[in-house]
Design an enzyme around this catalytic site. Structure first.
Site, short mmCIF file in Angstrom:
data_model
loop_
_atom_site.label_atom_id
_atom_site.label_comp_id
_atom_site.label_asym_id
_atom_site.label_seq_id
_atom_site.Cartn_x
_atom_site.Cartn_y
_atom_site.Cartn_z
N GLN A 237 0.81 -1.21 0.00
CA GLN A 237 0.00 0.00 0.00
C GLN A 237 0.85 1.27 0.00
O GLN A 237 0.32 2.37 0.20
CB GLN A 237 -0.94 0.00 1.22
CG GLN A 237 -1.88 -1.20 1.26
CD GLN A 237 -2.92 -1.13 2.37
OE1 GLN A 237 -4.02 -1.64 2.22
NE2 GLN A 237 -2.58 -0.51 3.49
N ASN A 266 -3.59 3.00 -0.05
CA ASN A 266 -3.38 2.91 1.38
C ASN A 266 -4.73 2.88 2.10
O ASN A 266 -5.34 3.92 2.35
CB ASN A 266 -2.53 4.08 1.87
CG ASN A 266 -2.24 3.98 3.36
OD1 ASN A 266 -2.43 2.92 3.97
ND2 ASN A 266 -1.78 5.06 3.94
N ASP A 293 2.43 -8.37 10.97
CA ASP A 293 2.98 -7.06 10.64
C ASP A 293 4.20 -7.21 9.72
O ASP A 293 4.87 -8.25 9.70
CB ASP A 293 3.38 -6.32 11.91
CG ASP A 293 2.24 -5.49 12.47
OD1 ASP A 293 1.23 -5.32 11.77
OD2 ASP A 293 2.36 -5.00 13.60
N ASP A 295 6.87 -5.06 9.87
CA ASP A 295 8.09 -4.56 10.51
C ASP A 295 8.47 -5.40 11.72
O ASP A 295 8.73 -4.89 12.81
CB ASP A 295 7.92 -3.10 10.91
CG ASP A 295 6.68 -2.85 11.76
OD1 ASP A 295 5.80 -3.73 11.80
OD2 ASP A 295 6.60 -1.77 12.38
N ASP A 405 -8.22 -5.48 15.33
CA ASP A 405 -7.91 -6.80 15.88
C ASP A 405 -8.71 -7.10 17.13
O ASP A 405 -9.26 -8.20 17.29
CB ASP A 405 -6.41 -6.94 16.14
CG ASP A 405 -5.79 -5.74 16.86
OD1 ASP A 405 -6.54 -4.90 17.39
OD2 ASP A 405 -4.54 -5.66 16.89
N HIS A 429 8.97 -6.81 17.62
CA HIS A 429 8.32 -5.66 16.99
C HIS A 429 8.74 -4.41 17.75
O HIS A 429 9.07 -4.46 18.94
CB HIS A 429 6.79 -5.86 17.07
CG HIS A 429 5.98 -4.87 16.29
ND1 HIS A 429 5.70 -3.60 16.77
CD2 HIS A 429 5.38 -4.96 15.08
CE1 HIS A 429 4.96 -2.96 15.88
NE2 HIS A 429 4.74 -3.76 14.85
#
Length: 683
Positions: A237, A266, A293, A295, A405, A429
């Protein structure tokens, strides 16, 4: 997943968990795999009692390190599963990644008996098996000693006594010549219809090309993971594409035809994950879809364990992983999260701790970690969702980011599908504490989506404390000169009043709108160079020379909270419009400090920039009036709003609704995404 198990049916052995060691031999994560420390169990909370001072003292003691600093040498790790012990060395595998979370298997799966098989070389080496109870007390279960050069020992272990909590683990003591623990496996006899493992569609939403490509490379390098992967969906995105990253060729080579990159606008995390969920449901070939995720650094074994646990669950179950701190890699963010129903706020369960450092206090010493943590949801940094759950309860709520979530976990729970935050499945993370998401543009989504989730799921007629707490926080932001945050939160409440059917239409545009909107106020205008702002000057010095790093007592805090809103009505002091009166670091920019000033330079949590806060009495009066008015309206209209959102939930989370939202990036009538995707990075 819903098969009724026949006690007389044929049964086969299935691997539940194996001994693993760090892939990269990073010494920072050794305490999560192997423990050299002794177990020093903390005081039972019943012995502490209910006195607040005693509880505070005990909590402080629990946080204190019991670590002696003993280190494992990286060369002792011989392979992914093998570890060398020095002569007479004792090591415990009662750790996060290698202890067996017996109570979770006991509560949620069909497994009632496990076998631990440990292979050791080295004469005289001893293997001892332990178990713990929910209160943390450990008991010796069994032991075996290597008589010759090597030995393989199997221990049959019942799960019967683990109703409330408890773990199994094993310790190894080397003989005079050292030893090597070659492997250890936890297995169970399961019905033949549960013998084969399920498969998973990984759903990764990204705007970070390099980090996501590095994650994909890590996944592709894990050979043992490949049989479990159906498709790896990457919802790209961002303006810069993952396929253009220098790390992408390695990712493409490792994952091959399993990898599919989907390009779309996005739409935030909820839009990215919903696209992966939709593709997984429409494809219909994978047992699960896992949200992850981009990252993060992943422990690939955790994906296998999550799939295995889901395969053997009594009913379709959401299996979440835990999150460790990427910068302090032995520190766990939270062991299990709930949504507190009266406040309607997510939090670590009440008898748990957040930011827990296993290097400072090991699993066997931490009494609270032995009680099973039952949760309401799991963050989508790593969360496995059975496809049948998505088909029944719908896809993600269309809220861009935040609360998608947790709302999904509550929705699934209401439909009879539990969530388990499963020990031994985890990613690393960036911690939430290093972000500024409660004050920046994300504050809009935090507030709007929390209200929406409360409207959908609060068991109280008017959301419990939700409206009152919203008002309190709004006044706090106003008194703290955080006008952009207060305005965004007000806008969020106005948008909630527009109703649920507006959510899909603004997914692609809302972020740009709120970023433009908030830049009107100086506290949202970030400066990477402090010298872009004027120096600190003021006519009068601080009262009695008090420092901003001092934390006020309870009485002083209460007085400040009462007086702060009134102080904002006074005229601003001379010079404060031209020069900031103080400079505050992010850690010291608490409301009780900010309310004392008419202007201040404040640094951001991520350490990259500063902003100028300025007091504006006229703006304060206007926004305070609007704040009171809109909160009165929410209190009055809450029941009707809740009815509207609950009636619309099935529609706005349906695959059909999401397909319409994705149409600009799929082509008219194309719901597969092939027109706007690349397979293996090729158009």
């Amino acid at each position: 997943m819903t098969t009724t198990d026949n006690p007389g049916a044929d049964r086969v052995a299935r691997l539940l968990q194996r001994q693993i060691l760090p892939i990269d031999r990073d010494t920072d994560v050794f305490p999560l795999y192997v423990d050299l420390e002794e177990a020093k169990l903390d005081t039972d909370r019943d012995a502490v009692g209910g006195d607040k001072a005693a509880k505070d003292l005990n909590n402080a003691a629990i946080r204190q390190s019991t670590s002696t600093g003993r280190k494992l040498h990286p060369d002792q790790i011989r392979s992914r599963t093998a570890l060398r012990l020095e002569p007479s060395q004792l090591l415990s595998f009662g750790t996060y990644f290698n202890a067996f979370p017996a109570s979770y298997w006991r509560r949620h799966t069909i497994v009632d008996q496990v076998q631990l098989t440990v292979s050791v070389t080295g004469a005289g080496a001893t293997v001892t098996v332990y178990k713990s109870m929910a209160r943390g007390h450990s008991q010796r279960v069994d032991a075996a000693t290597v008589e010759g050069d090597s030995g393989t020992f199997t221990f049959s272990l019942t799960l019967k006594p683990f109703v409330d909590g408890g773990w199994y683990w094993y310790d190894v003591v080397a003989g005079d010549d050292g030893a090597t623990v070659e492997s250890a496996e936890w297995t169970a006899e399961v019905p033949t219809d549960r013998a084969e493992h399920g498969t998973v569609d990984l759903c990764i939403t990204t705007m970070l090309p390099d980090m996501s490509a590095q994650l994909l490379t890590q996944l592709g390098d894990a050979e043992e993971l490949k049989p479990y992967l159906d498709t790896v969906f990457v919802m790209d995105q961002g303006k810069e594409k993952v396929t253009d990253s220098e790390y992408f060729p390695a990712a493409r080579e490792g994952l091959g035809d399993t990898l599919r990159v989907i390009v779309q606008g996005n739409l935030g995390g909820s839009g990215g994950y919903a696209r992966g969920q939709l593709e997984s449901v429409r494809k219909g070939t994978a047992t699960y879809a896992m949200m992850m995720d981009d990252d993060v650094v992943c422990e690939p074994e955790g994906i296998i364990r999550a799939v295995t646990f889901g395969d053997l669950a009594k009913r379709p179950t959401i299996v979440g992983g835990h999150m460790f701190n990427l910068y302090s890699r032995s520190e766990l963010h939270s062991f299990g999260e709930i949504v507190q129903p009266w406040r309607f706020w997510w939090q670590t369960r009440l008898d748990g701790y957040s930011q827990w450092d296993f290097a400072a206090r090991n699993l066997r010493s931490s009494r609270w970690l032995h009680k099973r943590a039952d949760v309401d949801f799991n963050g989508w940094f790593m969360c496995l969702i059975p496809r049948v759950v998505l088909e029944e309860v719908g896809l993600s709520l269309p809220v861009f980011i935040k609360w998608d979530d947790s709302e999904f976990g509550l929705r699934a729970k209401a439909a009879g599908y539990p969530t388990v935050s499963f020990p031994g499945a985890a990613v690393w993370h960036v911690p939430w504490t290093d972000k500024n998401d409660g004050l920046d543009w994300q504050s809009y989504f935090h507030h709007r989506n929390r209200i929406i989730a409360a409207l959908l799921h609060s068991p109280y007629e008017r959301g419990g404390r939700m409206v009152r707490e919203s008002l309190n926080h709004q006044v706090k932001h106003l008194a703290s000169l955080q006008y952009s945050t207060a305005e965004l939160r007000h806008l969020a409440m106005e948008d909630v009043l527009r109703g649920p059917h507006a959510l899909h239409g603004e997914l692609a545009t809302k972020l740009a709108d709120i970023n433009t909107f908030r830049k009107q106020w100086s506290d949202a205008q970030l400066h990477t160079d402090r010298d872009e702002l004027p120096p600190v000057r003021r006519k009068k010095p601080p009262k009695k020379g008090k420092s901003d790093i001092e934390i006020p007592g309870r009485k002083a805090t209460a007085v400040a909270a009462l007086l702060a809103p009134l102080r904002q009505l006074r005229p601003v002091r001379d010079m404060s419009g031209e020069f900031p009166e103080t400079e505050l670091t992010a850690m010291d920019a608490k409301w009780w400090n900010l309310v004392k000033y008419d202007s201040a330079v404040v640094s951001m949590n991520d350490g990259t920039s500063v902003a100028l806060y300025r007091r504006d009495p006229a703006h304060y009066r206007d926004l305070l009036k609007r704040t009171i008015d809109i909160h009165r309206r929410f209190h009055r209209e809450w029941p009707e709003l809740a009815r509207q959102y609950r009636e619309a939930l099935g529609d706005i989370t349906s695959p059909e609704a999401w397909e319409k939202t994705f149409t600009p990036w799929t082509g008219q009538g194309d719901s597969t995404g092939e027109a706007a995707s690349t397979r293996d990075g090729k158009a």
